[in-house]
Design a protein around this motif. Sequence first.
Motif, mmCIF file in Angstrom:
data_model
loop_
_atom_site.group_PDB
_atom_site.id
_atom_site.type_symbol
_atom_site.label_atom_id
_atom_site.label_comp_id
_atom_site.label_asym_id
_atom_site.label_seq_id
_atom_site.Cartn_x
_atom_site.Cartn_y
_atom_site.Cartn_z
ATOM 1 N N ALA A 189 0.817 -1.211 0.000
ATOM 2 C CA ALA A 189 0.000 0.000 0.000
ATOM 3 C C ALA A 189 0.854 1.266 0.000
ATOM 4 O O ALA A 189 0.398 2.317 -0.434
ATOM 5 N N PHE A 190 2.098 1.160 0.487
ATOM 6 C CA PHE A 190 2.985 2.319 0.574
ATOM 7 C C PHE A 190 4.174 2.141 -0.357
ATOM 8 O O PHE A 190 4.734 1.046 -0.472
ATOM 9 N N ILE A 191 4.576 3.232 -1.010
ATOM 10 C CA ILE A 191 5.836 3.235 -1.745
ATOM 11 C C ILE A 191 6.663 4.441 -1.309
ATOM 12 O O ILE A 191 6.142 5.461 -0.865
ATOM 13 N N SER A 192 7.974 4.292 -1.457
ATOM 14 C CA SER A 192 8.913 5.323 -1.043
ATOM 15 C C SER A 192 8.822 6.553 -1.937
ATOM 16 O O SER A 192 8.561 6.456 -3.139
ATOM 17 N N GLY A 193 9.071 7.695 -1.332
ATOM 18 C CA GLY A 193 9.127 8.939 -2.090
ATOM 19 C C GLY A 193 10.530 9.250 -2.563
ATOM 20 O O GLY A 193 11.424 8.416 -2.545
ATOM 21 N N SER A 194 10.731 10.484 -2.987
ATOM 22 C CA SER A 194 12.023 10.885 -3.543
ATOM 23 C C SER A 194 12.419 12.247 -2.995
ATOM 24 O O SER A 194 12.710 13.171 -3.734
ATOM 25 N N PHE A 195 12.405 12.340 -1.653
ATOM 26 C CA PHE A 195 12.730 13.641 -1.082
ATOM 27 C C PHE A 195 13.857 13.605 -0.067
ATOM 28 O O PHE A 195 14.835 14.311 -0.189
ATOM 29 N N SER A 228 19.363 10.505 1.765
ATOM 30 C CA SER A 228 19.245 9.072 1.521
ATOM 31 C C SER A 228 19.297 8.212 2.777
ATOM 32 O O SER A 228 18.560 7.235 2.896
ATOM 33 N N SER A 229 20.158 8.534 3.738
ATOM 34 C CA SER A 229 20.280 7.668 4.912
ATOM 35 C C SER A 229 18.999 7.656 5.735
ATOM 36 O O SER A 229 18.746 6.722 6.495
ATOM 37 N N SER A 230 18.170 8.691 5.588
ATOM 38 C CA SER A 230 16.954 8.821 6.382
ATOM 39 C C SER A 230 15.732 8.220 5.702
ATOM 40 O O SER A 230 14.679 8.095 6.325
ATOM 41 N N LYS A 231 15.851 7.878 4.428
ATOM 42 C CA LYS A 231 14.698 7.407 3.670
ATOM 43 C C LYS A 231 14.290 5.999 4.060
ATOM 44 O O LYS A 231 15.098 5.213 4.529
ATOM 45 N N TRP A 232 13.016 5.704 3.824
ATOM 46 C CA TRP A 232 12.508 4.332 3.870
ATOM 47 C C TRP A 232 12.246 3.915 2.428
ATOM 48 O O TRP A 232 11.391 4.490 1.750
ATOM 49 N N PHE A 285 9.296 -0.711 3.461
ATOM 50 C CA PHE A 285 7.859 -0.806 3.747
ATOM 51 C C PHE A 285 7.380 -2.253 3.623
ATOM 52 O O PHE A 285 6.610 -2.742 4.461
ATOM 53 N N GLN A 286 7.833 -2.964 2.587
ATOM 54 C CA GLN A 286 7.383 -4.332 2.353
ATOM 55 C C GLN A 286 7.805 -5.287 3.469
ATOM 56 O O GLN A 286 7.165 -6.318 3.682
ATOM 57 N N ASN A 287 8.890 -4.970 4.145
ATOM 58 C CA ASN A 287 9.469 -5.892 5.129
ATOM 59 C C ASN A 287 9.602 -5.287 6.518
ATOM 60 O O ASN A 287 10.370 -5.775 7.326
#
Length: 441
Positions: A241-247, A250-254, A259-261
């Motif tokens: 249901a969730f996908i990663s954004g592009s903002f 990088s080290s802070s992103k999910w 999300f899948q795991n």
Amino acid sequence: MKLEIGNFYVKDIVFGDKTFYENGILTINKEEALAFVKEDEHIIEADIKIVKPGENVRLVPVKEAIEPRVKLNGDPLFPGVTGDVVKAGNGRTHALKGCSVLVVGKHWGGFQDGLIDMSGEGAKYTYFSQLKNIVLVADTDEDFEKREQQKKNRALRWAGMRLAEYIGNAVKELEPEEIETYELEPITKRAKEVNDLPSVVFVMQCQSQMEEMGYNDLVYGWDMNHFVPTFMHPNEVLDGAFISGSFMPSSSKWSTYDFQNFPVIKRLYKEHGKTINFLGIIASNLNVALDQKERSALFVSQIAKSLGADAAIVAEEGYGNPDADFIACIVALENEGIKTVGLTNECTGRDGQSQPLVTLDEKADAIVSCGNVSELIELSPMETVIGELKSLARDGLSGGWAHDEVLGPSVREDGSIIMENNSMFCGDQVVGWSPKTMKEF
């Protein structure tokens, strides 16, 4: 809602004349896979490479990671993104474990992109060095953003998701080696022995700072800048249901793989009915304006209180401006008598001496640190670079630079680098992968 994830444990990945999975070996027809990717007219150059743990390989700029999967009922892997909006979190999904699809820019990077080393000192900083990776190296015709520091990376991200679904189809008709089952009874229908346990809710603060659409995390294809805190079933998170954004840096992103795991969700499931009563997820946002932050904190605390939560875990995707949302949410929950633990990284400066979060409060007295985004890291040259190493310095990656008066260039002539932890792809692993801990003095 009952979700079954059928797992296939990948021992090796090779190229061959057809795409199939057998005896732990994933074989990919490279030409067919590339033809599928290039159905998107915006992909103008593309190649697929296979990289494995321990190889002398550096990848940069890394833009996204996705676990290859397929839904047995024919639904899209990412509802509202790669297909129609349909319910996620129910039925059977097959997953190829121990591997990921990584999306790497052939040339252009940006603020939100990162680096992965498959061996050496750098490998310990990111979970993806432990996986066998199917690497899509591509470029697009999105010339309008190539020299922009902040990129949406839309064509590349969507290509990665579609490739993950194409590869996942290799196990659609097979019997999995293991089936994980995720099921929660409705809150009002649970057994007394479960309801008597401490009730815990997980607050998931997804990145949604950009008011222009296209940079933020998506839920069922909906830009989370428009989202308000909402009670959701944890299966929805684990099932696309969730996908990663592009903002975010990088080290802070999910990543979408995260999300899948989501390890925190899986651990809460494991403890459900034993030590806790896992109520579910409050999906929240991280917007910019103060009134938006205050409003979201009130929403979250009201939902948690209404659910009867005794305790909460709050996880923040990002740092800086989102710290205000993070602390406000913890304080609002504590004000309702809900014991709250926070998960976040810190920005304490290269010397570790700065205030760790933008704002703090005495009620935020139980926070798990996942590392300092500004920590300096030096890495030796790698034999092979996939992507373009100079993008780390040239294109404004959040942890790299063209020149520093003291440190010199981020990318040195011999191929060695010095950079901030900021550039490690999903390196702080707030979702629960992180092996980092505090050093005692």
